[in-house]
Design a protein around this motif. Structure first.
Motif, PDB file in Angstrom:
ATOM      1  N   CYS A   1       0.841  -1.202   0.000  1.00 53.05           N
ATOM      2  CA  CYS A   1       0.000   0.000   0.000  1.00 53.05           C
ATOM      3  C   CYS A   1       0.872   1.245   0.000  1.00 53.05           C
ATOM      4  CB  CYS A   1      -0.906   0.027   1.218  1.00 53.05           C
ATOM      5  SG  CYS A   1      -2.228  -1.146   1.091  1.00 53.05           S
ATOM      6  N   ARG A   2       1.920   1.225   0.839  1.00 57.07           N
ATOM      7  CA  ARG A   2       2.744   2.423   0.932  1.00 57.07           C
ATOM      8  C   ARG A   2       3.450   2.697  -0.396  1.00 57.07           C
ATOM      9  NH1 ARG A   2       7.687   3.395   4.992  1.00 57.07           N
ATOM     10  NH2 ARG A   2       6.222   2.851   6.620  1.00 57.07           N
ATOM     11  N   ILE A   3       3.880   1.623  -1.059  1.00 59.54           N
ATOM     12  CA  ILE A   3       4.607   1.828  -2.314  1.00 59.54           C
ATOM     13  C   ILE A   3       3.700   2.330  -3.424  1.00 59.54           C
ATOM     14  CG2 ILE A   3       5.703   0.518  -4.178  1.00 59.54           C
ATOM     15  CD1 ILE A   3       7.334  -0.860  -2.063  1.00 59.54           C
ATOM     16  N   THR A   4       2.484   1.749  -3.517  1.00 58.63           N
ATOM     17  CA  THR A   4       1.625   2.189  -4.618  1.00 58.63           C
ATOM     18  C   THR A   4       1.089   3.593  -4.385  1.00 58.63           C
ATOM     19  OG1 THR A   4      -0.129   0.952  -3.546  1.00 58.63           O
ATOM     20  CG2 THR A   4       0.873  -0.035  -5.492  1.00 58.63           C
ATOM     21  N   SER A   5       0.937   3.984  -3.104  1.00 56.58           N
ATOM     22  CA  SER A   5       0.376   5.316  -2.879  1.00 56.58           C
ATOM     23  C   SER A   5       1.468   6.377  -2.742  1.00 56.58           C
ATOM     24  CB  SER A   5      -0.494   5.307  -1.624  1.00 56.58           C
ATOM     25  OG  SER A   5       0.303   4.959  -0.516  1.00 56.58           O
ATOM     26  N   GLY A   6       2.724   5.958  -2.486  1.00 57.78           N
ATOM     27  CA  GLY A   6       3.786   6.934  -2.259  1.00 57.78           C
ATOM     28  C   GLY A   6       4.696   7.117  -3.459  1.00 57.78           C
ATOM     29  N   THR A   7       5.996   7.268  -3.166  1.00 56.37           N
ATOM     30  CA  THR A   7       6.949   7.544  -4.239  1.00 56.37           C
ATOM     31  C   THR A   7       7.342   6.308  -5.029  1.00 56.37           C
ATOM     32  OG1 THR A   7       8.687   7.277  -2.606  1.00 56.37           O
ATOM     33  CG2 THR A   7       7.983   9.529  -3.079  1.00 56.37           C
ATOM     34  N   GLY A   8       6.914   5.152  -4.581  1.00 56.74           N
ATOM     35  CA  GLY A   8       7.217   3.949  -5.339  1.00 56.74           C
ATOM     36  C   GLY A   8       8.414   3.178  -4.828  1.00 56.74           C
ATOM     37  N   VAL A   9       9.191   3.756  -3.928  1.00 56.92           N
ATOM     38  CA  VAL A   9      10.374   3.055  -3.414  1.00 56.92           C
ATOM     39  C   VAL A   9      10.462   3.248  -1.899  1.00 56.92           C
ATOM     40  CG1 VAL A   9      12.870   2.849  -3.528  1.00 56.92           C
ATOM     41  CG2 VAL A   9      11.600   3.459  -5.569  1.00 56.92           C
ATOM     42  N   VAL A  10      10.776   2.185  -1.191  1.00 53.85           N
ATOM     43  CA  VAL A  10      11.051   2.279   0.237  1.00 53.85           C
ATOM     44  C   VAL A  10      12.442   1.695   0.453  1.00 53.85           C
ATOM     45  CG1 VAL A  10      10.358   1.510   2.517  1.00 53.85           C
ATOM     46  CG2 VAL A  10       8.624   1.993   0.809  1.00 53.85           C
ATOM     47  N   VAL A  11      13.305   2.410   1.177  1.00 55.73           N
ATOM     48  CA  VAL A  11      14.641   1.867   1.419  1.00 55.73           C
ATOM     49  C   VAL A  11      14.884   1.771   2.921  1.00 55.73           C
ATOM     50  CG1 VAL A  11      15.733   2.651  -0.700  1.00 55.73           C
ATOM     51  CG2 VAL A  11      15.631   4.183   1.243  1.00 55.73           C
ATOM     52  N   PHE A  12      15.834   0.892   3.273  1.00 57.88           N
ATOM     53  CA  PHE A  12      16.231   0.816   4.674  1.00 57.88           C
ATOM     54  C   PHE A  12      17.741   0.599   4.747  1.00 57.88           C
ATOM     55  CE2 PHE A  12      17.236  -1.567   8.505  1.00 57.88           C
ATOM     56  CZ  PHE A  12      16.715  -0.717   9.467  1.00 57.88           C
ATOM     57  N   GLY A  13      18.424   1.558   5.312  1.00 58.89           N
ATOM     58  CA  GLY A  13      19.841   1.416   5.628  1.00 58.89           C
ATOM     59  C   GLY A  13      20.768   1.099   4.467  1.00 58.89           C
ATOM     60  N   GLY A  14      20.387   1.443   3.263  1.00 59.23           N
ATOM     61  CA  GLY A  14      21.285   1.239   2.135  1.00 59.23           C
ATOM     62  C   GLY A  14      21.420  -0.201   1.684  1.00 59.23           C
TER      63      GLY A  14
ATOM     64  N   VAL B   1      13.914 -12.379   2.059  1.00 60.97           N
ATOM     65  CA  VAL B   1      14.949 -11.367   1.924  1.00 60.97           C
ATOM     66  C   VAL B   1      15.375 -11.196   0.456  1.00 60.97           C
ATOM     67  CG1 VAL B   1      17.078 -12.699   2.253  1.00 60.97           C
ATOM     68  CG2 VAL B   1      16.894 -10.437   3.215  1.00 60.97           C
ATOM     69  N   VAL B   2      15.168 -12.228  -0.372  1.00 61.82           N
ATOM     70  CA  VAL B   2      15.626 -12.135  -1.769  1.00 61.82           C
ATOM     71  C   VAL B   2      15.089 -10.897  -2.497  1.00 61.82           C
ATOM     72  CG1 VAL B   2      15.554 -13.244  -4.049  1.00 61.82           C
ATOM     73  CG2 VAL B   2      16.081 -14.584  -2.055  1.00 61.82           C
ATOM     74  N   PRO B   3      13.769 -10.662  -2.499  1.00 62.65           N
ATOM     75  CA  PRO B   3      13.294  -9.510  -3.279  1.00 62.65           C
ATOM     76  C   PRO B   3      13.628  -8.165  -2.642  1.00 62.65           C
ATOM     77  CG  PRO B   3      11.462 -10.898  -2.572  1.00 62.65           C
ATOM     78  CD  PRO B   3      12.659 -11.391  -1.897  1.00 62.65           C
ATOM     79  N   LEU B   4      14.114  -8.167  -1.404  1.00 65.86           N
ATOM     80  CA  LEU B   4      14.341  -6.899  -0.726  1.00 65.86           C
ATOM     81  C   LEU B   4      15.784  -6.419  -0.824  1.00 65.86           C
ATOM     82  CD1 LEU B   4      12.147  -7.430   2.435  1.00 65.86           C
ATOM     83  CD2 LEU B   4      11.651  -6.059   0.433  1.00 65.86           C
ATOM     84  N   LEU B   5      16.671  -7.260  -1.398  1.00 64.16           N
ATOM     85  CA  LEU B   5      18.074  -6.859  -1.456  1.00 64.16           C
ATOM     86  C   LEU B   5      18.347  -6.090  -2.747  1.00 64.16           C
ATOM     87  CD1 LEU B   5      19.649 -10.119  -0.105  1.00 64.16           C
ATOM     88  CD2 LEU B   5      19.704  -7.893   0.994  1.00 64.16           C
ATOM     89  N   ASP B   6      18.998  -4.963  -2.595  1.00 62.71           N
ATOM     90  CA  ASP B   6      19.300  -4.157  -3.769  1.00 62.71           C
ATOM     91  C   ASP B   6      20.555  -4.671  -4.466  1.00 62.71           C
ATOM     92  OD1 ASP B   6      18.977  -2.138  -5.570  1.00 62.71           O
ATOM     93  OD2 ASP B   6      20.103  -0.681  -4.393  1.00 62.71           O
ATOM     94  N   ASN B   7      21.498  -5.177  -3.669  1.00 57.44           N
ATOM     95  CA  ASN B   7      22.773  -5.607  -4.214  1.00 57.44           C
ATOM     96  C   ASN B   7      22.628  -6.983  -4.881  1.00 57.44           C
ATOM     97  OD1 ASN B   7      25.402  -6.935  -4.257  1.00 57.44           O
ATOM     98  ND2 ASN B   7      26.093  -5.097  -3.190  1.00 57.44           N
ATOM     99  N   LEU B   8      23.043  -7.072  -6.157  1.00 59.12           N
ATOM    100  CA  LEU B   8      22.831  -8.317  -6.896  1.00 59.12           C
ATOM    101  C   LEU B   8      23.680  -9.462  -6.340  1.00 59.12           C
ATOM    102  CD1 LEU B   8      22.695  -6.819 -10.474  1.00 59.12           C
ATOM    103  CD2 LEU B   8      20.795  -7.613  -9.099  1.00 59.12           C
ATOM    104  N   GLY B   9      24.846  -9.136  -5.753  1.00 62.94           N
ATOM    105  CA  GLY B   9      25.672 -10.162  -5.137  1.00 62.94           C
ATOM    106  C   GLY B   9      25.009 -10.737  -3.896  1.00 62.94           C
ATOM    107  N   HIS B  10      24.450  -9.864  -3.072  1.00 61.20           N
ATOM    108  CA  HIS B  10      23.733 -10.332  -1.879  1.00 61.20           C
ATOM    109  C   HIS B  10      22.519 -11.151  -2.281  1.00 61.20           C
ATOM    110  CE1 HIS B  10      25.532  -6.765   0.538  1.00 61.20           C
ATOM    111  NE2 HIS B  10      26.367  -7.756   0.408  1.00 61.20           N
ATOM    112  N   MET B  11      21.880 -10.698  -3.354  1.00 60.04           N
ATOM    113  CA  MET B  11      20.705 -11.429  -3.819  1.00 60.04           C
ATOM    114  C   MET B  11      21.112 -12.850  -4.207  1.00 60.04           C
ATOM    115  SD  MET B  11      18.043 -10.216  -6.702  1.00 60.04           S
ATOM    116  CE  MET B  11      18.878 -10.785  -8.140  1.00 60.04           C
ATOM    117  N   TRP B  12      22.271 -12.953  -4.859  1.00 63.45           N
ATOM    118  CA  TRP B  12      22.759 -14.282  -5.247  1.00 63.45           C
ATOM    119  C   TRP B  12      22.940 -15.158  -4.012  1.00 63.45           C
ATOM    120  CZ3 TRP B  12      27.028 -17.204  -4.051  1.00 63.45           C
ATOM    121  CH2 TRP B  12      27.199 -18.349  -4.813  1.00 63.45           C
TER     122      TRP B  12
END
Lengths: 487, 211
Positions: free
Chosen positions: A45-58, A118-129
């Protein structure tokens, strides 16, 4: 903070499962996964109604696509957890599992859930791997849980084949990293940074990298011809875990493929990925159709059906128009809900008849009427009958295909879908109807199991008849992200 | 210096293909990882980055000390036949490996274009190591060889990352090292279980599940 809680609650649940006694453990786990589901909905809900992105701690970052996958994963997690309580209780009563093993199951289940979330929430592709590889390792013990010959063999093949696949995906990730470093002199694996600079990347490098990514993560997503581990693992795992593997594990790998496809598309246009997606999609549906016709094992039947549906999702991504991508995401959701329902029903049937063989499972409607009804609804939904969600998503995908003028692929897809339809109807209607064998008593399901079945069926009908507006908004923004702004 | 170390990696890689016993295979893997550690260390000295020293130290700990010792202990514990079980004899394997190396160099010259000889050599070596790792997984019979093959593939990718990009970001390297370690432990546990349930660890005889 929202993202932090989504990740940390399953970790807390791991710790709780390790210390709490059996009775309160079940309640605590249900509460934890219920909370994760609510948080996932709030995030959407927050993403569709807000700026489209939520981040936490980089480290953690969520856009509409991530939010959709988190919602999907938390939904199936909750359903699988609710189903596993009565399922395990019966196993313990029958002596197949010890109470200690049940605790082990709870711990592993939560580790598995945490790695998937955690997979879809990681921005870093290495961490995602790393997270995707950890999902394999966490679920390997759940596949080999009963420690029989067949389950150990399945777990071994699962770990080894998926790890090789994932290793190739790492190679692809390194190549993408190299492409970015060579072109922009920025050394980063952050998806959002790479995406903002993707338009200048070397197409030759990226095409090779994407091939590795597609084959690598595709192995884990269950795309043919790299699917060989899938029927073994799905049929040998505990039933709630089969539902998780089929409903969401395959999709976390698909998520990784989509992220890389977005980079590749931006750098070199959509033609390259589109052709690959259409080929692998059609091939998977075709292979699944052939193996479904000749199938003798109830749970393997459902596993091949998962390959078919992953094929459809990937095919739709290949078509690439906004309608097709919307249909693809919608199909992922529909398939996850339907497949959980059918796997749960299959789990009850297999337990009742004490065999996986289709030719020995007859007359389910006489033995376990409630389960049989659920299986029938699931079957009808799975083959794409209205009024269920899969009918709608298949319709969207096919009409997008015709709109784009892809007549031959659409015709092929329709043909293979007809084969799948025939095979599933033939096998499962024989199991559901007919006369039950002698020696199989009439039985009843636990009320909590019935509750899971009913809620999944209601959800299926809801998705097919009237999509809730917030979900639609989420799907629209997710597919807009994938299909690119220009479309 | 780099070329010397790369040659060391190549030799240990080929040695894995000609050895016929389990301890020798593990020992060669240890040697390969040691050379990989030296390459990373050399790189760390030239870059003077604290992060790369940590990564090199981790490599030494995980791939040179912990994983080979773990595998050796496991092999001792399950007391299984020490022969590797070759589908392809050492000579043919070696010839195949030469072809793989040649293929890797063709791929790399298409891929990289003109680049310094050290980078080119590192690229060819790393792709060869990945291919040989895959080869070991396919053409050797024991479950253990599949674990080692997988680790060899990962070594190749690690080398590739440090050769062409100067290493992945620090936290990614740490996470991957952790992951490789966990993977080795878990596959090891499953090998133990296979031996317990089937009383052998020959993967080509695991054929209960079909269709």
């Amino acid at each position: 903070m929202l993202l932090f809680w989504v990740v940390i609650i399953p970790v807390l649940a791991v710790a709780l499962s390790a210390v709490l006694p059996a009775r309160s453990r079940g309640a605590a786990n249900l509460a934890a996964h219920g909370a994760v589901f609510v948080l996932a909905a709030a995030l959407a809900c927050r993403i569709t109604s807000g700026t489209g992105v939520v981040v936490f701690g980089g480290v953690l970052r969520a856009d509409a696509l991530s939010a959709f996958f988190v919602l999907l994963i938390s939904l199936v997690n909750l359903a699988a957890l609710a189903y596993s309580r009565p399922y395990l209780r019966e196993d313990i009563r029958a002596g197949a599992l010890s109470p200690g093993q049940a605790r082990g199951y709870d711990i592993l289940f939560n580790v598995f859930a945490a790695t998937m979330l955690v997979v879809p929430l990681l921005d870093n592709l290495g961490h995602m791997w790393v997270a995707v590889e950890l999902t394999t390792l966490a679920s390997a013990f759940l596949v080999g849980f009963y420690n029989t010959k067949a389950s150990v063999e399945a777990a071994w093949k699962y770990v080894i084949i998926c790890s090789v696949g994932i290793t190739l995906a790492l190679l692809g990730t390194v190549l993408v990293y190299y492409a970015v470093a060579a072109q922009t002199a920025v050394k980063t694996l952050d998806w959002s940074v790479i995406m903002s600079r993707a338009s200048g990347l070397n197409p030759r490098l990226l095409s090779v990298a994407f091939l590795f990514i597609l084959v690598g993560y595709g192995t884990k997503a269950g795309l043919a011809p790299m699917h060989t581990w899938l029927p073994d693992a799905h049929s040998q795992a505990l039933t709630p875990v089969s539902a998780l593997l089929s409903g969401v594990l395959l999709k976390t790998s698909l998520y990784a493929i989509i992220r890389f496809a977005m980079i590749t598309n931006k750098a070199m246009g959509a033609d390259f990925t589109s052709r690959l997606f259409i080929f692998f999609g059609l091939f998977s549906v075709a292979v699944a159709g052939i193996f479904l016709l000749a199938q003798k094992d109830f749970k393997r039947l459902l596993a091949y059906s998962s390959i078919e549906h992953v094929g459809i999702i990937v095919f739709a991504l290949g078509v690439g128009t906004p309608l097709a991508v919307f249909g693809s995401m919608f199909h992922a959701l529909n398939h996850a809900v339907t497949k959980s329902l059918v796997f749960f029903a299959a789990g009850n049937a297999v337990k009742k008849y004490k065999t996986h063989h289709l030719h020995m499972i007859h007359g389910l409607i006489q033995a376990l009427p409630f389960t049989a009804a659920a299986a029938l609804v699931g079957l009808l939904s799975l083959v794409g009958m209205p009024p269920f969600g899969i009918f709608m998503s298949k319709l969207m995908i096919l009409s997008a295909c015709f709109q784009k003028g892809l007549y031959a692929p659409a015709a092929l897809l329709l043909f293979f879908l007809a084969v799948v339809f025939g095979a599933l109807m033939f096998h499962l209607s024989a199991s559901i109807f007919g006369n039950k064998p002698k020696g199989i008593e009439f039985g009843k399901e636990a009320w909590s199991m019935k509750l899971v079945f009913v809620s999944l069926i209601l959800l299926l009908v809801l998705l097919g008849v009237m999509m809730p507006t917030p979900l639609q908004a989420l799907l629209v923004s997710a597919s807009r992200l994938i299909a690119g702004e220009g479309l | 210096m780099t070329i010397f170390l790369l040659t060391g990696i190549m030799i240990s890689t080929y040695a894995m293909l000609v050895c016929q016993r389990v301890p020798a295979l593990i020992q060669n893997f240890r040697l390969q990882s040691l050379f990989l550690f030296l390459v990373t260390l050399d790189f760390a000295f030239r870059q003077k980055e604290a992060g790369i020293f940590v990564v090199a130290g981790l490599l030494l700990l995980v791939k040179v000390v912990l994983i080979p010792s773990f595998l050796n202990n496991l092999v001792k514990k399950i007391r299984v036949d020490e022969r590797l079980g070759l589908f392809l004899n050492p000579l043919l394997s070696l010839i195949a490996a030469l072809f793989l190396t040649w293929g890797a160099s063709v791929f790399c010259s298409w891929f990289l274009g003109t680049s310094p000889i050290a980078v080119f050599a590192a690229f060819v070596v790393s792709i060869t190591v990945v291919l040989v790792g895959f080869f070991i997984m396919v053409f050797r019979m024991k479950a253990l060889t599949q674990i080692v093959g997988l680790l060899v593939m990962e070594n190749g990718i690690f080398l590739l990352a440090s050769a062409i990009t100067g290493g992945m970001p620090f936290f990614v390297e740490i996470a991957i090292a952790f992951d490789v370690f966990v993977c080795a432990i878990i596959t090891g546990i499953f090998m133990y279980r296979i031996n317990k349930v089937f009383t052998h660890i020959e993967v080509h005889r695991l054929t209960d599940l079909k269709g």
